[in-house]
Design a protein around this motif. Structure first.
Motif, PDB file in Angstrom:
ATOM      1  N   ASP A 273       0.781  -1.275   0.042  1.00  0.00           N
ATOM      2  CA  ASP A 273      -0.096   0.106  -0.123  1.00  0.00           C
ATOM      3  C   ASP A 273       0.997   1.184   0.014  1.00  0.00           C
ATOM      4  OD1 ASP A 273       0.960  -0.272   2.691  1.00  0.00           O
ATOM      5  OD2 ASP A 273      -1.053   0.294   3.582  1.00  0.00           O
ATOM      6  N   HIS A 274       2.225   1.083  -0.380  1.00  0.00           N
ATOM      7  CA  HIS A 274       2.964   2.216  -0.816  1.00  0.00           C
ATOM      8  C   HIS A 274       4.475   1.848  -0.820  1.00  0.00           C
ATOM      9  CE1 HIS A 274       4.371   6.296  -1.741  1.00  0.00           C
ATOM     10  NE2 HIS A 274       3.168   6.628  -1.510  1.00  0.00           N
ATOM     11  N   ASN A 275       5.381   2.459  -1.011  1.00  0.00           N
ATOM     12  CA  ASN A 275       6.538   1.937  -1.305  1.00  0.00           C
ATOM     13  C   ASN A 275       7.179   1.071   0.121  1.00  0.00           C
ATOM     14  OD1 ASN A 275       6.567   2.824  -3.963  1.00  0.00           O
ATOM     15  ND2 ASN A 275       7.564   4.940  -2.956  1.00  0.00           N
ATOM     16  N   ALA A 276       7.936  -0.007  -0.225  1.00  0.00           N
ATOM     17  CA  ALA A 276       8.622  -0.711   0.892  1.00  0.00           C
ATOM     18  C   ALA A 276       9.414   0.255   1.740  1.00  0.00           C
ATOM     19  CB  ALA A 276       9.390  -1.956   0.348  1.00  0.00           C
ATOM     20  N   SER A 277       9.146   0.099   3.082  1.00  0.00           N
ATOM     21  CA  SER A 277       9.881   0.970   3.926  1.00  0.00           C
ATOM     22  C   SER A 277      11.180   0.498   4.456  1.00  0.00           C
ATOM     23  CB  SER A 277       9.025   1.599   5.200  1.00  0.00           C
ATOM     24  OG  SER A 277       8.649   0.325   5.761  1.00  0.00           O
ATOM     25  N   PRO A 278      12.310   1.270   4.905  1.00  0.00           N
ATOM     26  CA  PRO A 278      13.580   0.840   5.163  1.00  0.00           C
ATOM     27  C   PRO A 278      13.610  -0.131   6.566  1.00  0.00           C
ATOM     28  CG  PRO A 278      13.566   2.993   5.008  1.00  0.00           C
ATOM     29  CD  PRO A 278      12.330   2.804   4.776  1.00  0.00           C
ATOM     30  N   ASP A 279      12.249   0.024   7.337  1.00  0.00           N
ATOM     31  CA  ASP A 279      12.221  -0.983   8.297  1.00  0.00           C
ATOM     32  C   ASP A 279      11.649  -2.322   8.241  1.00  0.00           C
ATOM     33  OD1 ASP A 279       9.861   0.177   7.866  1.00  0.00           O
ATOM     34  OD2 ASP A 279       9.425   0.852   9.883  1.00  0.00           O
ATOM     35  N   ILE A 280      11.483  -2.666   6.829  1.00  0.00           N
ATOM     36  CA  ILE A 280      11.122  -3.893   6.448  1.00  0.00           C
ATOM     37  C   ILE A 280      12.301  -4.836   6.371  1.00  0.00           C
ATOM     38  CG2 ILE A 280       9.940  -5.481   4.783  1.00  0.00           C
ATOM     39  CD1 ILE A 280       8.374  -3.110   4.224  1.00  0.00           C
ATOM     40  N   SER A 281      12.249  -6.020   7.028  1.00  0.00           N
ATOM     41  CA  SER A 281      13.501  -6.817   6.850  1.00  0.00           C
ATOM     42  C   SER A 281      13.496  -7.677   5.525  1.00  0.00           C
ATOM     43  CB  SER A 281      13.624  -8.045   8.048  1.00  0.00           C
ATOM     44  OG  SER A 281      12.554  -8.743   7.882  1.00  0.00           O
ATOM     45  N   LEU A 282      14.947  -7.999   5.405  1.00  0.00           N
ATOM     46  CA  LEU A 282      14.853  -8.774   3.938  1.00  0.00           C
ATOM     47  C   LEU A 282      13.990 -10.098   4.167  1.00  0.00           C
ATOM     48  CD1 LEU A 282      15.934  -9.402   1.454  1.00  0.00           C
ATOM     49  CD2 LEU A 282      18.083 -10.282   2.356  1.00  0.00           C
ATOM     50  N   ASP A 283      13.920 -10.995   5.368  1.00  0.00           N
ATOM     51  CA  ASP A 283      13.539 -12.012   5.518  1.00  0.00           C
ATOM     52  C   ASP A 283      11.882 -11.776   5.284  1.00  0.00           C
ATOM     53  OD1 ASP A 283      13.173 -14.861   6.641  1.00  0.00           O
ATOM     54  OD2 ASP A 283      12.020 -13.830   7.933  1.00  0.00           O
ATOM     55  N   SER A 284      11.349 -10.667   5.782  1.00  0.00           N
ATOM     56  CA  SER A 284       9.824 -10.507   5.908  1.00  0.00           C
ATOM     57  C   SER A 284       9.433 -10.252   4.271  1.00  0.00           C
ATOM     58  CB  SER A 284       9.425  -9.395   6.501  1.00  0.00           C
ATOM     59  OG  SER A 284       9.524  -9.648   8.148  1.00  0.00           O
ATOM     60  N   TYR A 285      10.364  -9.438   3.758  1.00  0.00           N
ATOM     61  CA  TYR A 285      10.184  -9.287   2.030  1.00  0.00           C
ATOM     62  C   TYR A 285       9.986 -10.342   1.271  1.00  0.00           C
ATOM     63  CZ  TYR A 285       9.501  -6.113  -2.046  1.00  0.00           C
ATOM     64  OH  TYR A 285       8.870  -5.721  -3.374  1.00  0.00           O
ATOM     65  N   ALA A 286      11.144 -10.988   1.552  1.00  0.00           N
ATOM     66  CA  ALA A 286      11.218 -12.324   0.944  1.00  0.00           C
ATOM     67  C   ALA A 286      10.064 -13.373   0.997  1.00  0.00           C
ATOM     68  CB  ALA A 286      12.546 -12.920   1.018  1.00  0.00           C
ATOM     69  N   HIS A 287       9.579 -13.373   2.291  1.00  0.00           N
ATOM     70  CA  HIS A 287       8.442 -14.432   2.531  1.00  0.00           C
ATOM     71  C   HIS A 287       7.231 -13.834   1.695  1.00  0.00           C
ATOM     72  CE1 HIS A 287       5.814 -16.821   4.533  1.00  0.00           C
ATOM     73  NE2 HIS A 287       4.957 -16.034   4.901  1.00  0.00           N
ATOM     74  N   TYR A 288       7.070 -12.416   1.939  1.00  0.00           N
ATOM     75  CA  TYR A 288       6.064 -11.778   1.200  1.00  0.00           C
ATOM     76  C   TYR A 288       5.873 -12.216  -0.287  1.00  0.00           C
ATOM     77  CZ  TYR A 288       4.082  -7.606  -1.432  1.00  0.00           C
ATOM     78  OH  TYR A 288       3.400  -6.825  -2.469  1.00  0.00           O
ATOM     79  N   ARG A 289       7.145 -12.023  -0.908  1.00  0.00           N
ATOM     80  CA  ARG A 289       7.184 -12.214  -2.299  1.00  0.00           C
ATOM     81  C   ARG A 289       7.135 -13.708  -2.925  1.00  0.00           C
ATOM     82  NH1 ARG A 289       5.662  -8.768  -5.609  1.00  0.00           N
ATOM     83  NH2 ARG A 289       6.611 -10.249  -7.217  1.00  0.00           N
ATOM     84  N   ARG A 290       7.478 -14.335  -1.938  1.00  0.00           N
ATOM     85  CA  ARG A 290       7.451 -15.981  -2.359  1.00  0.00           C
ATOM     86  C   ARG A 290       5.763 -16.214  -2.146  1.00  0.00           C
ATOM     87  NH1 ARG A 290      11.940 -16.772   0.725  1.00  0.00           N
ATOM     88  NH2 ARG A 290      10.923 -16.789   2.798  1.00  0.00           N
ATOM     89  N   ARG A 291       5.186 -15.906  -1.230  1.00  0.00           N
ATOM     90  CA  ARG A 291       3.892 -16.318  -1.290  1.00  0.00           C
ATOM     91  C   ARG A 291       3.033 -15.339  -2.260  1.00  0.00           C
ATOM     92  NH1 ARG A 291       0.781 -17.383   2.730  1.00  0.00           N
ATOM     93  NH2 ARG A 291      -0.349 -17.858   0.965  1.00  0.00           N
ATOM     94  N   LEU A 292       3.186 -14.378  -2.425  1.00  0.00           N
ATOM     95  CA  LEU A 292       2.499 -13.686  -3.473  1.00  0.00           C
ATOM     96  C   LEU A 292       2.663 -14.475  -4.863  1.00  0.00           C
ATOM     97  CD1 LEU A 292       0.656 -11.229  -4.020  1.00  0.00           C
ATOM     98  CD2 LEU A 292       2.677  -9.662  -4.280  1.00  0.00           C
TER      99      LEU A 292
END
Length: 299
Positions: A273-292
């Motif tokens: 719901d907007h650009n990914a912010s710097p406080d998002i961890s690589l692990d969280s973002y990678a999990h989100y992208r895999r599931r999506l």
């Protein structure tokens, strides 16, 4: 394609206050910038402080001449675009966004009432400027998305009344959108933060076909928006706070409750719901992208 101020202003340091500085940017905006990057740059003033400023700027820096506005690699880019396997977007500052950058939000809002002729002239000039500037480009390149950068809402709805938006912006939107349709641009999208739900009918009527990013923190749920506006293209609407939390359970819940429904009804591009912010961890973002990715490929 540079569709903004050209030639740009000469950047310069105005004041150094220790922790922060004031700097003039190429776009003519003076911003307060924190040296430690602890906060986003803060708008101080725009390049238009008077009618004379506007007349000079539009005569010298807002003329629809492609020279110095196109990339030096334009011919190479055109060949690349012909064989592309991705959507090509023509992005530009919108009929709200550009005047806001020239005047600042407060002066823009006051201009609806104190200087309506100035605001109308800004919008009319921008519409003509964009049509003349984009015409030769769209004759050479097929574009998939025309994208207005606007930010005309905040957390409680539009920054100006619906009546003011209808009177000042909608005629320009209609003219520009007719122009884009004449060049067979299939998607006409608009970006606005805040709660955009009150302005959706107005924007659809003006020829906008899609909106991004549908910030969840403002109470917007894209499933409910889809039910209310089945014809609207929706980009975004996935709560980035679930990624900030670091909880895979929260991320999965966010995806499971929205993405299958939205993909099933079409007209949706799944994004945060907007650009990914710097406080998002690589692990969280990678999990989100895999599931999506799994969800998208299963459709």
């Amino acid at each position: 394609l540079n569709s903004g101020i050209c030639p740009g202003f000469t950047p310069r340091l105005i004041e150094d206050h220790g922790r922060w500085i004031e700097r003039l940017g190429e776009d003519g905006i003076v911003r307060r910038e924190y040296k430690d990057k602890s906060a986003l740059p803060h708008f101080v003033s725009g390049p238009v402080q008077s009618r004379d400023d506007w007349e000079e700027l539009k005569a010298t820096r807002l003329q629809p001449v492609l020279e110095h506005r196109l990339s030096p690699e334009w011919e190479q880019l055109k060949r690349e675009y012909e064989g592309r396997q991705y959507a090509l977007t023509l992005a530009f500052s919108g009929l709200w966004g550009f005047p806001r950058d020239l005047l600042g939000v407060e002066k823009l809002l006051l201009a609806f009432y104190d200087e309506p002729d100035l605001l109308r002239d800004m919008i009319d000039h921008l519409v003509g400027f964009y049509m003349q500037l984009f015409e030769p480009v769209l004759c050479e390149v097929e574009v998939d998305v025309a994208f207005y950068s606007e930010d005309l809402c905040y957390k409680n709805g539009p920054l100006a009344s619906l009546g003011a938006l209808q009177e000042f912006l909608v005629p320009g939107y209609r003219k520009l959108n007719d122009f884009f349709r004449s060049h067979e641009v299939p998607v006409i999208a608009l970006e606005t933060d805040g709660d955009c739900r009150p302005v959706i009918p107005l924007l659809l009527d003006a020829g906008i076909t899609a909106i991004w990013p549908f910030e969840v923190t403002n109470g917007q749920n894209i499933v409910e928006v889809r039910k209310a506006f089945p014809e609207l293209g929706i980009f975004g609407g996935l709560d980035k706070k679930t990624l900030i939390s670091g909880s895979r359970e929260q991320i999965d819940r966010e995806l499971d409750t929205k993405v299958p429904f939205m993909l099933g009804h079409g007209g949706y591009i799944p994004l945060l719901d907007h650009n990914a912010s710097p406080d998002i961890s690589l692990d969280s973002y990678a999990h989100y992208r895999r599931r999506l990715t799994e969800m998208v490929l299963s459709k």
